[in-house]
Design a protein around this motif. Structure first.
Motif, PDB file in Angstrom:
ATOM      1  N   VAL A 119       0.811  -1.219   0.000  1.00 48.29           N
ATOM      2  CA  VAL A 119       0.000   0.000   0.000  1.00 48.29           C
ATOM      3  C   VAL A 119       0.842   1.267   0.000  1.00 48.29           C
ATOM      4  CG1 VAL A 119      -1.798   1.277   1.238  1.00 48.29           C
ATOM      5  CG2 VAL A 119      -1.859  -1.220   1.175  1.00 48.29           C
ATOM      6  N   LYS A 120       2.012   1.228   0.624  1.00 43.20           N
ATOM      7  CA  LYS A 120       2.760   2.461   0.842  1.00 43.20           C
ATOM      8  C   LYS A 120       4.110   2.506   0.145  1.00 43.20           C
ATOM      9  CE  LYS A 120       4.821   5.193   4.585  1.00 43.20           C
ATOM     10  NZ  LYS A 120       5.112   5.223   6.046  1.00 43.20           N
ATOM     11  N   ASP A 121       5.021   1.624   0.527  1.00 44.93           N
ATOM     12  CA  ASP A 121       6.422   1.766   0.130  1.00 44.93           C
ATOM     13  C   ASP A 121       6.749   1.257  -1.270  1.00 44.93           C
ATOM     14  OD1 ASP A 121       6.836   2.921   2.538  1.00 44.93           O
ATOM     15  OD2 ASP A 121       7.841   1.222   3.479  1.00 44.93           O
ATOM     16  N   GLY A 122       5.950   0.335  -1.794  1.00 43.59           N
ATOM     17  CA  GLY A 122       6.197  -0.179  -3.134  1.00 43.59           C
ATOM     18  C   GLY A 122       7.041  -1.433  -3.140  1.00 43.59           C
ATOM     19  N   LEU A 123       7.028  -2.121  -4.262  1.00 47.65           N
ATOM     20  CA  LEU A 123       7.644  -3.444  -4.363  1.00 47.65           C
ATOM     21  C   LEU A 123       9.152  -3.398  -4.543  1.00 47.65           C
ATOM     22  CD1 LEU A 123       4.993  -5.183  -6.631  1.00 47.65           C
ATOM     23  CD2 LEU A 123       5.030  -4.933  -4.151  1.00 47.65           C
ATOM     24  N   ASP A 124       9.724  -2.210  -4.701  1.00 45.08           N
ATOM     25  CA  ASP A 124      11.172  -2.099  -4.886  1.00 45.08           C
ATOM     26  C   ASP A 124      11.889  -1.635  -3.627  1.00 45.08           C
ATOM     27  OD1 ASP A 124      11.016  -2.845  -7.586  1.00 45.08           O
ATOM     28  OD2 ASP A 124      10.532  -0.795  -8.185  1.00 45.08           O
ATOM     29  N   CYS A 125      11.155  -1.450  -2.549  1.00 47.34           N
ATOM     30  CA  CYS A 125      11.771  -0.974  -1.315  1.00 47.34           C
ATOM     31  C   CYS A 125      12.518  -2.117  -0.628  1.00 47.34           C
ATOM     32  CB  CYS A 125      10.713  -0.380  -0.380  1.00 47.34           C
ATOM     33  SG  CYS A 125       9.604  -1.614   0.337  1.00 47.34           S
ATOM     34  N   PRO A 126      13.476  -1.805   0.247  1.00 45.79           N
ATOM     35  CA  PRO A 126      14.232  -2.852   0.957  1.00 45.79           C
ATOM     36  C   PRO A 126      13.336  -3.805   1.738  1.00 45.79           C
ATOM     37  CG  PRO A 126      15.311  -0.723   1.220  1.00 45.79           C
ATOM     38  CD  PRO A 126      13.994  -0.455   0.558  1.00 45.79           C
ATOM     39  N   MET A 127      12.244  -3.286   2.319  1.00 45.81           N
ATOM     40  CA  MET A 127      11.341  -4.153   3.080  1.00 45.81           C
ATOM     41  C   MET A 127      10.697  -5.204   2.191  1.00 45.81           C
ATOM     42  SD  MET A 127       8.022  -3.219   5.470  1.00 45.81           S
ATOM     43  CE  MET A 127       8.955  -2.173   6.593  1.00 45.81           C
ATOM     44  N   ALA A 128      10.444  -4.856   0.930  1.00 43.30           N
ATOM     45  CA  ALA A 128       9.833  -5.814   0.004  1.00 43.30           C
ATOM     46  C   ALA A 128      10.744  -7.012  -0.215  1.00 43.30           C
ATOM     47  CB  ALA A 128       9.525  -5.128  -1.326  1.00 43.30           C
ATOM     48  N   GLN A 129      12.034  -6.752  -0.375  1.00 48.28           N
ATOM     49  CA  GLN A 129      12.990  -7.843  -0.553  1.00 48.28           C
ATOM     50  C   GLN A 129      13.039  -8.720   0.683  1.00 48.28           C
ATOM     51  OE1 GLN A 129      14.552  -8.843  -3.162  1.00 48.28           O
ATOM     52  NE2 GLN A 129      15.756 -10.441  -2.152  1.00 48.28           N
ATOM     53  N   GLN A 130      13.015  -8.096   1.844  1.00 50.43           N
ATOM     54  CA  GLN A 130      13.013  -8.834   3.099  1.00 50.43           C
ATOM     55  C   GLN A 130      11.761  -9.700   3.221  1.00 50.43           C
ATOM     56  OE1 GLN A 130      12.963  -6.297   6.550  1.00 50.43           O
ATOM     57  NE2 GLN A 130      12.792  -7.995   7.986  1.00 50.43           N
ATOM     58  N   CYS A 131      10.614  -9.122   2.892  1.00 51.63           N
ATOM     59  CA  CYS A 131       9.347  -9.867   2.947  1.00 51.63           C
ATOM     60  C   CYS A 131       9.354 -11.024   1.956  1.00 51.63           C
ATOM     61  CB  CYS A 131       8.176  -8.941   2.644  1.00 51.63           C
ATOM     62  SG  CYS A 131       7.804  -7.741   3.934  1.00 51.63           S
ATOM     63  N   ARG A 132       9.876 -10.772   0.777  1.00 51.27           N
ATOM     64  CA  ARG A 132       9.932 -11.798  -0.269  1.00 51.27           C
ATOM     65  C   ARG A 132      10.730 -13.011   0.212  1.00 51.27           C
ATOM     66  NH1 ARG A 132      12.001  -8.695  -3.897  1.00 51.27           N
ATOM     67  NH2 ARG A 132       9.965  -7.870  -4.502  1.00 51.27           N
ATOM     68  N   GLN A 133      11.881 -12.750   0.807  1.00 51.47           N
ATOM     69  CA  GLN A 133      12.726 -13.830   1.294  1.00 51.47           C
ATOM     70  C   GLN A 133      12.074 -14.568   2.450  1.00 51.47           C
ATOM     71  OE1 GLN A 133      16.419 -11.852   2.254  1.00 51.47           O
ATOM     72  NE2 GLN A 133      17.100 -11.782   0.126  1.00 51.47           N
ATOM     73  N   GLU A 134      11.493 -13.815   3.379  1.00 52.56           N
ATOM     74  CA  GLU A 134      10.866 -14.441   4.545  1.00 52.56           C
ATOM     75  C   GLU A 134       9.667 -15.279   4.134  1.00 52.56           C
ATOM     76  OE1 GLU A 134       8.863 -13.229   8.870  1.00 52.56           O
ATOM     77  OE2 GLU A 134       9.984 -11.723   7.715  1.00 52.56           O
ATOM     78  N   LEU A 135       8.867 -14.774   3.213  1.00 51.00           N
ATOM     79  CA  LEU A 135       7.688 -15.516   2.760  1.00 51.00           C
ATOM     80  C   LEU A 135       8.098 -16.823   2.092  1.00 51.00           C
ATOM     81  CD1 LEU A 135       4.669 -15.786   2.253  1.00 51.00           C
ATOM     82  CD2 LEU A 135       4.941 -14.370   0.206  1.00 51.00           C
ATOM     83  N   CYS A 136       9.063 -16.760   1.194  1.00 50.73           N
ATOM     84  CA  CYS A 136       9.530 -17.975   0.517  1.00 50.73           C
ATOM     85  C   CYS A 136      10.091 -18.984   1.513  1.00 50.73           C
ATOM     86  CB  CYS A 136      10.589 -17.630  -0.526  1.00 50.73           C
ATOM     87  SG  CYS A 136       9.936 -16.814  -2.008  1.00 50.73           S
ATOM     88  N   GLN A 137      10.850 -18.505   2.479  1.00 50.11           N
ATOM     89  CA  GLN A 137      11.424 -19.399   3.486  1.00 50.11           C
ATOM     90  C   GLN A 137      10.338 -20.103   4.283  1.00 50.11           C
ATOM     91  OE1 GLN A 137      13.989 -16.810   5.746  1.00 50.11           O
ATOM     92  NE2 GLN A 137      15.631 -16.854   4.230  1.00 50.11           N
ATOM     93  N   ARG A 138       9.304 -19.357   4.647  1.00 52.02           N
ATOM     94  CA  ARG A 138       8.218 -19.950   5.423  1.00 52.02           C
ATOM     95  C   ARG A 138       7.466 -21.012   4.620  1.00 52.02           C
ATOM     96  NH1 ARG A 138       6.079 -17.443  10.008  1.00 52.02           N
ATOM     97  NH2 ARG A 138       7.280 -15.655  10.761  1.00 52.02           N
ATOM     98  N   LEU A 139       7.187 -20.724   3.359  1.00 45.50           N
ATOM     99  CA  LEU A 139       6.444 -21.678   2.537  1.00 45.50           C
ATOM    100  C   LEU A 139       7.275 -22.911   2.211  1.00 45.50           C
ATOM    101  CD1 LEU A 139       4.604 -19.271   0.040  1.00 45.50           C
ATOM    102  CD2 LEU A 139       3.771 -20.211   2.203  1.00 45.50           C
ATOM    103  N   LEU A 140       8.542 -22.708   1.905  1.00 44.00           N
ATOM    104  CA  LEU A 140       9.410 -23.828   1.538  1.00 44.00           C
ATOM    105  C   LEU A 140       9.760 -24.714   2.728  1.00 44.00           C
ATOM    106  CD1 LEU A 140      11.852 -21.980  -0.896  1.00 44.00           C
ATOM    107  CD2 LEU A 140      10.125 -23.678  -1.526  1.00 44.00           C
ATOM    108  N   ALA A 141       9.627 -24.166   3.932  1.00 42.65           N
ATOM    109  CA  ALA A 141      10.000 -24.916   5.134  1.00 42.65           C
ATOM    110  C   ALA A 141       8.943 -25.947   5.531  1.00 42.65           C
ATOM    111  CB  ALA A 141      10.248 -23.958   6.292  1.00 42.65           C
ATOM    112  N   VAL A 142       7.750 -25.867   4.927  1.00 44.68           N
ATOM    113  CA  VAL A 142       6.653 -26.770   5.292  1.00 44.68           C
ATOM    114  C   VAL A 142       6.265 -27.609   4.084  1.00 44.68           C
ATOM    115  CG1 VAL A 142       4.280 -26.898   6.150  1.00 44.68           C
ATOM    116  CG2 VAL A 142       5.811 -25.101   6.982  1.00 44.68           C
ATOM    117  N   ASP A 143       6.300 -28.927   4.260  1.00 44.91           N
ATOM    118  CA  ASP A 143       6.012 -29.826   3.137  1.00 44.91           C
ATOM    119  C   ASP A 143       4.627 -29.600   2.548  1.00 44.91           C
ATOM    120  OD1 ASP A 143       8.478 -31.026   3.242  1.00 44.91           O
ATOM    121  OD2 ASP A 143       7.840 -32.631   4.589  1.00 44.91           O
ATOM    122  N   LYS A 144       3.622 -29.502   3.411  1.00 45.59           N
ATOM    123  CA  LYS A 144       2.239 -29.314   2.950  1.00 45.59           C
ATOM    124  C   LYS A 144       1.743 -27.950   3.417  1.00 45.59           C
ATOM    125  CE  LYS A 144       1.097 -34.239   2.829  1.00 45.59           C
ATOM    126  NZ  LYS A 144       0.170 -35.298   3.287  1.00 45.59           N
TER     127      LYS A 144
END
Length: 270
Positions: A119-144
């Motif tokens: 909503v605010k900072d945009g997809l190119d901000c540093p927080m977006a990269q951090q969120c992207r990595q954290e989200l992928c890590q969370r999803l990949l860490a769980v088989d189902k």
């Protein structure tokens, strides 16, 4: 309970071994502190008494923290969802402060960051990269991960920040897992509907996704009381077919139902 015990020995300047005294082993105490094992009430009383910690105050603090955590989780989840769809960050600082004070991390913390990015900072901000990595890590860490409602919620609001490779990888797993909704809890259907809508909204702005067809089919398959989501699927289809008249018709219908802001959010998603 584990967090309160840890805070207690830290404030007293003790070690875990000193905190456990002779009531239990350090290994057992460590498991309790990490919420891997429950503590017997008698043992808790002995530990608190050994360090002259008021038992009633400690128990009340525990009950209050549990009440805040359990009762406010759904409230803040709804608050974040509302702020997302209304593109409203007017109370974001207050929300972050409350989450911090209530010790809310994990799901709500990442969801709040996703809200700020979308909503605010945009997809190119540093927080977006951090969120992207954290989200992928969370999803990949769980088989189902597709069976976990919390992870489904994260994916729903993380759709816009994922690169096309990861987005289609996770979307493929999702739509293969959920081809029918017969007997599915209503809450899960709602989450999946949000994912499908966000996937299509993302597609409008970043190009056709590999699983847009599955997303539309899923929304079309929903029962009649999911009319809002079905209309958004029809709107997407009208945009894809460049049917301007149909787009206007659906927009008018949504406006009449009081969802004018929603179609704007859908059309202007990051």
């Amino acid at each position: 309970m584990g967090e309160l015990l840890k805070n207690a020995w830290l404030s007293l300047g003790l070690s875990q071994k000193e905190m456990a005294v002779e009531v239990m082993s350090v290994t057992q105490y460590s498991r309790i502190e990490n919420d891997q094992q429950r503590i017997r009430f008698d043992d808790l009383v002995k530990i608190l008494h050994a360090h002259q910690i008021d038992i009633v105050s400690f128990i009340n603090q525990f009950l209050l923290k549990r009440k805040l955590t359990d009762c406010n989780h759904d409230y803040y989840l709804q608050k974040i969802e509302s702020m997302y769809w209304e593109r409203d960050l007017s109370s974001i600082d207050e929300l972050l402060d409350k989450l911090k004070r209530f010790g809310q991390h994990g799901l709500l913390n990442l969801l709040t960051k996703l809200l700020i990015v979308n909503v605010k900072d945009g997809l190119d901000c540093p927080m977006a990269q951090q969120c992207r990595q954290e989200l992928c890590q969370r999803l990949l860490a769980v088989d189902k991960w597709t069976d976990n409602n919390n992870l489904l919620i994260l994916f729903a609001y993380g759709v816009f920040i994922l690169d096309s490779k990861h987005l289609d990888y996770f979307a493929k797993q999702l739509f293969e897992r959920y081809q029918r909704i017969d007997g599915m809890p209503i809450k899960k259907v709602e989450i999946l509907a949000i994912i499908a809508v966000n996937y299509l909204a993302n597609d409008l702005h970043k190009g056709r996704g590999s699983h847009s067809g599955e997303a539309v089919d899923f929304l079309y398959s929903l029962p009649a009381h999911f009319l809002l989501y079905k209309l958004l699927a029809k709107y997407y289809k009208a945009v894809a077919l460049e049917n301007v008249e149909q787009q206007k018709k659906i927009s008018r219908m949504l406006a009449e139902f009081g969802y004018r802001d929603l179609i704007v959010a859908f059309s202007t998603a990051p």
